[in-house]
Scaffold this motif. Structure first.
Motif, PDB file in Angstrom:
ATOM      1  N   LYS A   6       1.123  57.329  24.421  1.00  0.00           N
ATOM      2  CA  LYS A   6       2.250  58.179  24.058  1.00  0.00           C
ATOM      3  C   LYS A   6       2.358  58.322  22.734  1.00  0.00           C
ATOM      4  O   LYS A   6       2.649  59.626  22.180  1.00  0.00           O
ATOM      5  CB  LYS A   6       3.345  57.046  24.626  1.00  0.00           C
ATOM      6  CG  LYS A   6       3.493  57.061  26.135  1.00  0.00           C
ATOM      7  CD  LYS A   6       4.589  56.155  26.591  1.00  0.00           C
ATOM      8  CE  LYS A   6       4.573  55.940  27.980  1.00  0.00           C
ATOM      9  NZ  LYS A   6       5.688  54.998  28.493  1.00  0.00           N
ATOM     10  N   GLU A  27       9.724  66.599  24.433  1.00  0.00           N
ATOM     11  CA  GLU A  27       9.798  66.207  25.948  1.00  0.00           C
ATOM     12  C   GLU A  27       9.195  67.373  26.774  1.00  0.00           C
ATOM     13  O   GLU A  27       8.544  66.769  27.826  1.00  0.00           O
ATOM     14  CB  GLU A  27      11.127  66.321  26.172  1.00  0.00           C
ATOM     15  CG  GLU A  27      11.773  65.731  27.656  1.00  0.00           C
ATOM     16  CD  GLU A  27      13.053  66.044  27.912  1.00  0.00           C
ATOM     17  OE1 GLU A  27      13.672  65.147  28.813  1.00  0.00           O
ATOM     18  OE2 GLU A  27      13.809  66.795  27.343  1.00  0.00           O
ATOM     19  N   LEU A  32       7.276  63.328  28.359  1.00  0.00           N
ATOM     20  CA  LEU A  32       7.672  62.035  28.243  1.00  0.00           C
ATOM     21  C   LEU A  32       9.076  62.198  28.231  1.00  0.00           C
ATOM     22  O   LEU A  32       9.863  63.267  28.069  1.00  0.00           O
ATOM     23  CB  LEU A  32       7.120  61.438  27.004  1.00  0.00           C
ATOM     24  CG  LEU A  32       5.784  61.226  26.680  1.00  0.00           C
ATOM     25  CD1 LEU A  32       5.449  60.887  25.460  1.00  0.00           C
ATOM     26  CD2 LEU A  32       5.354  60.171  27.549  1.00  0.00           C
ATOM     27  N   SER A  33       9.658  61.106  28.825  1.00  0.00           N
ATOM     28  CA  SER A  33      11.118  61.188  28.842  1.00  0.00           C
ATOM     29  C   SER A  33      11.708  61.124  27.317  1.00  0.00           C
ATOM     30  O   SER A  33      11.117  60.823  26.413  1.00  0.00           O
ATOM     31  CB  SER A  33      12.040  59.784  29.353  1.00  0.00           C
ATOM     32  OG  SER A  33      11.579  58.797  28.549  1.00  0.00           O
ATOM     33  N   THR A  36      11.805  58.022  25.283  1.00  0.00           N
ATOM     34  CA  THR A  36      10.553  57.711  24.984  1.00  0.00           C
ATOM     35  C   THR A  36      10.317  58.374  23.691  1.00  0.00           C
ATOM     36  O   THR A  36       9.645  57.825  22.738  1.00  0.00           O
ATOM     37  CB  THR A  36       9.387  57.964  26.143  1.00  0.00           C
ATOM     38  OG1 THR A  36       9.795  57.095  27.283  1.00  0.00           O
ATOM     39  CG2 THR A  36       8.131  57.503  25.672  1.00  0.00           C
ATOM     40  N   ARG A  39      12.113  56.965  20.823  1.00  0.00           N
ATOM     41  CA  ARG A  39      11.566  55.816  20.249  1.00  0.00           C
ATOM     42  C   ARG A  39      10.230  55.851  19.737  1.00  0.00           C
ATOM     43  O   ARG A  39       9.969  55.338  18.595  1.00  0.00           O
ATOM     44  CB  ARG A  39      11.155  54.832  21.575  1.00  0.00           C
ATOM     45  CG  ARG A  39      10.554  53.386  21.083  1.00  0.00           C
ATOM     46  CD  ARG A  39      10.502  52.682  22.221  1.00  0.00           C
ATOM     47  NE  ARG A  39       9.892  53.129  23.478  1.00  0.00           N
ATOM     48  CZ  ARG A  39       8.611  53.109  23.788  1.00  0.00           C
ATOM     49  NH1 ARG A  39       7.855  52.694  22.785  1.00  0.00           N
ATOM     50  NH2 ARG A  39       7.851  53.748  24.919  1.00  0.00           N
ATOM     51  N   ILE A  40       9.403  56.588  20.345  1.00  0.00           N
ATOM     52  CA  ILE A  40       7.907  56.977  19.676  1.00  0.00           C
ATOM     53  C   ILE A  40       8.237  57.554  18.289  1.00  0.00           C
ATOM     54  O   ILE A  40       7.377  57.262  17.325  1.00  0.00           O
ATOM     55  CB  ILE A  40       6.893  57.921  20.607  1.00  0.00           C
ATOM     56  CG1 ILE A  40       6.692  57.230  21.963  1.00  0.00           C
ATOM     57  CG2 ILE A  40       5.725  58.206  19.949  1.00  0.00           C
ATOM     58  CD1 ILE A  40       6.155  55.666  21.732  1.00  0.00           C
TER      59      ILE A  40
END
Length: 296
Positions: A6, A27, A32-33, A36, A39-40
């Motif tokens: 990710k 996104e 990815l959500s 996510t 966060r990444i």
């Protein structure tokens, strides 16, 4: 730094865009959500790889181990199913709408920053010299066994160039150059998801190729473009030589080495593409259907 998949996907998207991207854009690109992505990005920003939605020089340097360094083209065969056009012209040099088939693939490599290019040649080998006028960076590898062995003989000739490398079947007609990527997270094979096919195909579990067959259902139709990371490329150099030297080894296809005969040595991912991205012209009839100038 070794990235998670990710983290890699986010960094690759930013590197490819070369501009600041919003979380919504990331996104959409990475699938990815939004949570996510958020966060990444925080993780990558804390490490100094991303700043204000853009990749930093540190981020680009950290991606370097994942960069494709070279491309190898398997182009030594006769192309018997394309007779009569291949009586005088190697299949990769056949023109479709005025452009040689191999040119689209080479152009896509150069667009992705891949300029170390090797072409394994055999049948009518001197005709490939014409490519040097447009592509002076090409290096040729000679396959003296092209007429007595399968394409594993071409892989044997190129076995020391397979690390961080694309391997191309040189007779694929590429429509979408963007499927040739500058960075790869792991070794992978391009394939098209299919309900049913009579062609070479893969069975896939959790994104990993677990079986290679001819014909299947609910499978992935194999496309002759793969990428091999540094470690797998080194393994291939030995495994190809071992399989080639084994009983019946000369009759093998090179991709059967990592996908069948030595598959315990590799974890090869599948990478999705579509028939709109790329097609293989197998027969002269198919060539005539695509380019009407041959239909005479």
């Amino acid at each position: 730094m070794e990235f998670s998949k990710k983290q890699f996907d986010i960094l690759e998207a930013l590197a490819e865009a070369n501009v600041s991207l919003s979380q919504r854009e990331l996104e959409r690109i990475t699938h990815l959500s939004l949570g996510t992505v958020n966060r990444i990005l925080k993780e990558l920003s804390a490490a100094g790889y991303v700043k204000k939605g853009s990749i930093t020089n540190s981020g680009l340097n950290a991606l370097e181990p994942y960069r494709v360094k070279r491309a190898v083209f398997i182009a030594a065969g006769f192309g018997s199913r394309m007779v009569p056009i291949t009586f005088n012209t190697p299949k990769p040099l056949v023109r479709v709408h005025g452009v040689r088939i191999i040119d689209h693939l080479i152009d896509a490599c150069l667009l992705a920053g891949i300029s170390e290019i090797y072409i394994v040649r055999g049948y009518l080998s001197e005709q490939f010299d014409q490519l040097l006028y447009k592509y002076p960076m090409i290096r040729f590898l000679e396959n003296p066994a092209f007429n007595e062995a399968n394409n594993i003989s071409s892989a044997l000739v190129a076995r020391y160039y397979l690390s961080n490398a694309y391997v191309f079947e040189a007779d694929l007609l590429l429509y979408n150059p963007k499927i040739i990527k500058k960075y790869h997270y792991s070794s992978d094979f391009l394939a098209i998801p299919k309900d049913r096919t009579d062609d070479w195909c893969f069975q896939v579990k959790d994104g990993v190729i677990v079986e290679q067959n001819v014909g299947g259902t609910n499978c992935w139709q194999m496309v002759g473009i793969s990428y091999w990371n540094e470690a797998d490329g080194h393994r291939l150099s030995q495994d190809i030589a071992d399989v080639y030297a084994s009983p019946g080894g000369k009759e093998r296809y090179w991709d059967q080495v990592p996908l069948r005969y030595c598959k315990d040595h590799y974890t090869v991912m599948v990478r999705e593409c579509t028939e709109e991205d790329i097609i293989e012209i197998d027969t002269f009839r198919e060539l005539k259907a695509i380019d009407k100038t041959y239909d005479i």
